[in-house]
Design an enzyme around this catalytic site. Structure first.
Site, short mmCIF file in Angstrom:
data_model
loop_
_atom_site.label_atom_id
_atom_site.label_comp_id
_atom_site.label_asym_id
_atom_site.label_seq_id
_atom_site.Cartn_x
_atom_site.Cartn_y
_atom_site.Cartn_z
N GLU A 16 0.86 -1.19 0.00
CA GLU A 16 0.00 0.00 0.00
C GLU A 16 0.90 1.24 0.00
OE1 GLU A 16 -3.59 -2.11 2.56
OE2 GLU A 16 -2.00 -1.01 3.61
N ASP A 68 -0.09 0.09 10.69
CA ASP A 68 0.22 -1.16 11.39
C ASP A 68 1.61 -1.68 11.06
OD1 ASP A 68 -1.66 -1.76 13.23
OD2 ASP A 68 -2.56 -3.44 12.15
N LYS A 79 -6.63 -5.94 11.37
CA LYS A 79 -7.31 -4.65 11.20
C LYS A 79 -8.27 -4.36 12.35
CE LYS A 79 -10.25 -2.12 7.94
NZ LYS A 79 -10.99 -2.19 6.66
N ASP A 126 -15.47 -7.19 10.22
CA ASP A 126 -16.49 -6.18 9.97
C ASP A 126 -17.90 -6.79 9.95
OD1 ASP A 126 -15.91 -7.62 7.71
OD2 ASP A 126 -15.24 -5.92 6.52
#
Length: 927
Positions: free
Chosen positions: A111, A140, A282, A444
């Site tokens: 990323e 992270d 996450k 999630d």
């Protein structure tokens, strides 16, 4: 309602024309029921041929029907939302709540920091009071490269934010804005500023990219901020202390942009990491952000986005607040979910990354209490995410909360650091009842489910201008791995205490429970699909029909269900403006995910439940090299690296291609239209799979670029295909025998068999098993005559109890096999015939890739038939010998009994005669 102040902030409307969809769904359901009736009523009896194959198909069709019914839950009651932002601004402009935005990143190589800060800048530039807006970046990886990029962004924001607001720029991600289709404005003032901002951004981007290429920040840069002191030679991504810095303090009067307006708060956070402590991926980062933000800004509303999901609509915050601050219904809404859309989708979306009609399902979930939380593009009410249950006390509207204006930035930093240590969550409810839940790859989804079961509702909102745009995977491997993780996590939920039908009982509407189960049961869908992709083609190659004939009444429900669902899917895709090719690509990826991603997800989940595997979180790469990107833009599938998933896809593609060619050979060269009528659906299924796999064949045999199928995968797949064909033919011959018949003959019995090719080898055998009467025994046997199509005698056997022979067919056509029984008793005969036909190379269409494979398969098939033929003849001989032995044993016993009876009778006669003799002699002596 009465006045403007009393008007709702949003409205909800149902979809029009639902009666037509419900009629369509009802007709498909009737068709499914008829298919089940056909399967159930035509199951071969116990011991009959093909019973297990049939039962397998029945099970697969039951599952497909059940899963289709589950899918109707999200189509039955869709609702659509519209917001009124002007009412919100008029009513609450001075009372808007603080909003905290969370951006998460985990690896600067996968990323890129330049992409991450473009997302950060896009949310910093929201059309929202900057003093009420705070942006947090969770790193992270704990990388100084990401920290440096954010430091650069904090400086660039002073120019970028006023530029966006002054000229109403959309989107407000500088990377997307400058690389998009927008051209330099023609207006003088805007053109000047556009050029200035473009130059500033390019220079910043180059500095960041240079640091990333070098792998570390230079000493000159490190002197620019005290935060770089956190990094030393011992610092690694898995072992570092808690790092937290407020780069822009929105309370500071000096934190202003180039126009003199306040800047939003900007915070960098890297929670503590140690090798011996699990960090919960996450979910752990999000929970850390929730705690840190509560100390610094304490926003009543929290937005979380992935680092590649930049804001594409500067008004999105106000849209979300229209739901959360509505006087009538806002108090019961826990979160507002926006769709995940992508800015790098090609015209025909080769990997099916953005199936627009799939997000329509979320409108259906919204009709039953709200959609899933999907991990990005979601606005949360803080209290609902922190574990609070919905009740009467929650009916107070969101209020503007005051920030801590007394503590200094350094003091807040130190307080916040204590909240993100490795030990902070020990013996707490974080990850259980508070924040995002731990222990699941899709934290999630399970978190959203838990929030719903605490009494809250959620909203799905799909604005006309996309709220967020992200980066979709650009390779097939990335797509399949991503779906493997999602389906694995969803299946774990279904097998846990959070199963929607158990955990949601009495808390969720049935429609919402069914809707959650659609995703939770992705993984089990793999096995019925695999069965349907493998078994019908194999039986097509072997000439065995598994579906009704095209001329029969039972063909109607099968054809209707297939045609109706396909046409509806096409119609729905066209409504969304999709091309035919895009729809076809979506069908391909739908199949690929079921064949490659979901089986691994299912197996890994089962292993995890057995304690043999652990959950992992795989980050999807957001960058690709130039050649890969070029092929992606040209819509060429990427197979460049070896993968077990590619091996599965290639093997199944080869199997279906070989089976289709074999079936076509039977159709064209032999059995003709009759075969097509009895096996039409198998041809359709097999041909559909072959067409879907065209990119696989191209990658295996015709492409020479870096995205072609690796040679190792191609060779392995061909070998596996041949092995599976051999194994299946062996199994098929054992369960679906084409062996002969056993019949009782009185005087004469004749059979006819058509041989379609000259030069074929015909194998014939018969065994006289037993006679009508048990006392009958002899070697008379039967006469057996074989005649050709024109009456010419081919074979003549007399008084035979068994025989096995073969002959070469000189003339194709109907051959007759006649038995004559000359004994006065009925005989039972086991008769077997097999026509061995091997299509030589010159009888095939010349195809340099597949002819050798078909040749070897034909040889294997012929060898298997010969083995079966020999086995059947030996079994019949064994049966005859057993009966002969039994008859001999019975006759020997009867003979022994007769001899014993005769011996006893003679003995009794001797005793009687001797007694009379002695009596006479005694009388004479007395005289």
């Amino acid at each position: 309602m009465g006045g403007e102040d009393e008007s709702p902030l949003f409205e909800t409307k149902g979809e029009k024309g639902r009666i037509w969809y419900k009629l369509y769904a009802f007709s498909v359901f009737v068709g499914l029921c008829l298919i089940w009736v056909y399967r159930a009523s035509h199951i071969p009896k116990l011991g009959e041929e093909g019973r297990w194959i049939w039962l397998g198909l029945f099970g697969a069709e039951l599952w497909f029907g059940f899963y289709w019914v589950l899918n109707q839950s999200v189509r039955w009651n869709p609702v659509y939302r519209r917001t009124f932002k002007e009412r919100l601004s008029k009513r609450y402009q001075a009372k808007l709540p603080n909003v905290d935005v969370f951006v998460c990143t985990a690896d600067p190589m996968i990323e890129p920091p330049a992409m991450v800060i473009s997302t950060v800048l896009s949310v910093m530039a929201y059309e929202y009071p900057p003093e009420k807006l705070s942006v947090y970046l969770s790193d992270d990886a704990g990388s100084e490269l990401t920290f440096y990029a954010l430091l650069e962004a904090s400086r660039f924001a002073k120019s970028w934010i006023p530029f966006c607001k002054k000229f109403k720029v959309e989107p407000r991600s500088p990377d997307a804005y400058f690389k998009g289709e927008c051209m330099c404005p023609k207006d003088g003032l805007q053109a000047v500023e556009w050029g200035k901002i473009k130059s500033l951004y390019t220079e910043m981007e180059n500095r960041i990219n240079d640091a990333v290429k070098f792998g570390k920040v230079s000493e000159n840069i490190r002197k620019q901020h005290r935060g770089f002191l956190e990094w030393n030679r011992a610092t690694t991504s898995r072992d570092h202390q808690a790092i937290l810095h407020i780069l822009i303090d929105g309370r500071d009067t000096n934190a202003i942009d180039d126009e003199g307006f306040t800047l939003p708060t900007l915070v960098y956070m890297a929670r503590e990491k140690r090798p011996y402590r699990h960090h919960n991926f996450k979910a752990g980062a999000m929970n850390s952000l929730v705690r840190v933000s509560s100390e610094i800004s304490s926003g009543a509303v929290m937005l979380n986005v992935d680092c590649d999901m930049y804001s594409s609509n500067s008004e999105t915050v106000k849209d979300a607040l229209c739901f959360l601050m509505d006087e009538e219904k806002g108090h019961e809404i826990a979160y507002v979910q926006l769709p995940q859309l992508f800015n790098n989708i090609t015209k025909n979306d080769i990997y099916g990354s953005s199936p627009m009609w799939a997000w329509k399902d979320f409108h259906g979930l919204d009709g039953y209490g709200g959609p899933l939380y999907v991990g990005s593009g979601c606005f949360h009410r803080r209290e609902s995410l922190c574990g609070k249950h919905f009740n009467e006390t929650c009916k107070a509207a969101l209020r503007a909360n005051e920030r801590n204006m007394e503590a200094s930035a350094s003091t807040l930093e130190e307080r916040a650091k204590s909240l993100i240590t490795c030990t902070y969550e020990d013996n707490t409810e974080w990850g259980k009842e508070m924040g995002l839940k731990y222990g699941c790859p899709v934290e999630d989804v399970i978190t959203g489910l838990a929030i719903k079961c605490r009494g809250w509702k959620s909203i799905y909102f799909n604005p006309s201008r996309a709220g967020f745009l992200g980066v979709a995977p650009v390779t097939l491997a990335q797509t399949l791995v991503q779906h493997k993780r999602w389906s694995e996590g969803d299946f774990q939920i279904f097998l846990s205490k959070y199963c929607p039908f158990l955990y949601g009982k009495g808390k969720l509407k049935l429609g919402l429970q069914m809707g959650y189960s659609i995703y939770c049961l992705w993984a089990p869908c793999s096995f019925p699909t695999l069965y349907y992709v493998i078994i019908p083609p194999f039986t097509l190659l072997h000439g065995i029909s598994l579906f009704p004939k095209a001329s029969g009444i039972w063909f109607v429900p099968f054809s209707y269900v297939i045609a109706a669902t396909t046409m509806f899917s096409l119609w729905e895709a066209f409504l969304f403006g999709c091309t035919m090719k895009r729809w076809w690509n979506e069908q391909r990826m739908y199949l690929f995910k079921r064949l490659a991603s979901y089986p691994f997800a299912f197996v890994d989940t089962i292993l995890r439940h057995l304690g043999l595997n652990k959950s992992t979180f795989i980050i999807t790469a957001k960058v690709a090299d130039e050649e890969v990107s070029k092929r992606y833009e040209q819509e060429m599938m990427e197979f460049g690296s070896p993968s077990p998933m590619f091996t599965i896809l290639a093997t199944l593609a080869m199997l279906n291609l070989v089976c289709l060619i074999g079936g076509a050979k039977r159709l064209v060269l032999g059995e003709g239209i009759g075969l097509l009528g009895s096996m039409l659906l198998q041809f359709v299924l097999c041909a559909s799979v072959v067409l879907i796999n065209m990119p696989v064949y191209q990658a295996m045999f015709f492409r020479n670029d870096g995205g072609r199928m690796p040679t190792s995968v191609t060779l392995t797949s061909v070998a596996l295909a041949i092995s599976l064909l051999f194994v299946f033919l062996s199994l098929l011959l054992s369960v679906w025998s084409a062996a002969g018949i056993r019949f009782v003959i009185d005087r004469e019995e004749c059979f006819s068999h058509s041989v379609p090719y000259e030069g074929d080898t015909v194998l014939v055998s018969f065994v006289v098993i037993k006679a009508e009467r048990s006392w009958h025994y002899g070697d008379e046997g039967v006469d057996f005559v074989v005649k050709g199509p024109h009456g010419d005698q081919i074979h003549d056997a007399r008084d035979k109890t068994s025989e096995k022979f073969e002959f070469i067919v000189q003339q194709k056509g109907l051959h007759r096999f006649c038995f004559t029984n000359r004994s006065p008793y009925h005989e039972t005969i086991d008769f077997d015939i097999h026509v061995g036909h091997f299509t030589h190379f010159d009888q095939h269409a010349k195809d340099e890739h597949f002819a050798p494979l078909l040749e070897q398969i034909s040889k294997l098939e012929e060898a298997l038939y010969n083995i079966q033929f020999e086995q059947h003849w030996l079994e019949a001989q064994t049966d005859r010998q057993a009966l002969v032995n039994e008859g001999m044993s019975r006759r020997a016993m009867h003979k022994a009994l007769l001899e014993s009876a005769a011996l006893i009778g003679v003995s009794m006669l001797q005793i009687f005669l001797l007694r009379r003799l002695f009596e006479r002699k005694l009388g004479m002596s007395r005289v």
